[in-house]
Scaffold this motif. Structure first.
Motif: not given
Length: 161
Positions: A45-48, A151-161
């Motif tokens: 949430n803090d951008g880190n 790639n963006q993790a489905p159903g997990l906003p802000g998460v790349l895998r």
């Protein structure tokens, strides 16, 4: 008793096979360069970022991973440096994951936000050094350079895998 060359040859071959088996009992210990990749990148949430860094031991013996210093580049932008002292022992031809926090450069934050918003792959590079100590040997520093994508993790906003 009569000498039979056929039985003598069989006995000689069996003795040779037993001798070779006894000599080959030791396992060859090989030290190979380790590798690193990003398993998951989570934007806080803090951008880190919280980066799950996968450390791979390609050696045939356990290695203790003492320190990691890897410059991260996302797209064409420099994000910062992942620095950690995990003191983590990883078995032969195995891998483990460490978590590293990163306060990325603002241009890198924009690249990641754009990738997440557009649902596009994020290409990244890691370049730097990993210091590791092979079992019963001295610490060594290994140069690491890798390129990969997340790639963006489905159903997990802000998460790349």
């Amino acid at each position: 008793m009569r000498f039979r060359p056929r039985y003598a040859l069989i006995a000689l071959l069996a003795l040779t096979a037993l001798t070779l088996t006894a000599c080959g009992g030791g396992k060859v210990k090989r030290v190979s360069e380790p590798a690193a990749s990003i398993q998951q990148l989570t934007v806080g949430n803090d951008g880190n970022w919280e980066v799950e860094l996968r450390l791979r031991n390609y050696s045939s013996m356990p290695m203790r991973f003492d320190s990691v210093s890897l410059a991260v580049k996302v797209g064409d932008e420099t994000a910062g440096t992942l620095s950690a002292t995990p003191s983590l022992s990883i078995g032969p031809e195995s891998a483990d994951v460490i978590k590293v926090r990163l306060q990325p450069a603002s241009t890198a934050r924009i690249v990641v936000a754009d990738s997440l918003a557009g649902g596009r792959s994020l290409f990244y590079e890691l370049e730097g050094t990993i210091s590791a100590t092979p079992e019963e040997k001295k610490q060594r520093s290994f140069e690491v350079k890798s390129r990969n994508s997340l790639n963006q993790a489905p159903g997990l906003p802000g998460v790349l895998r």
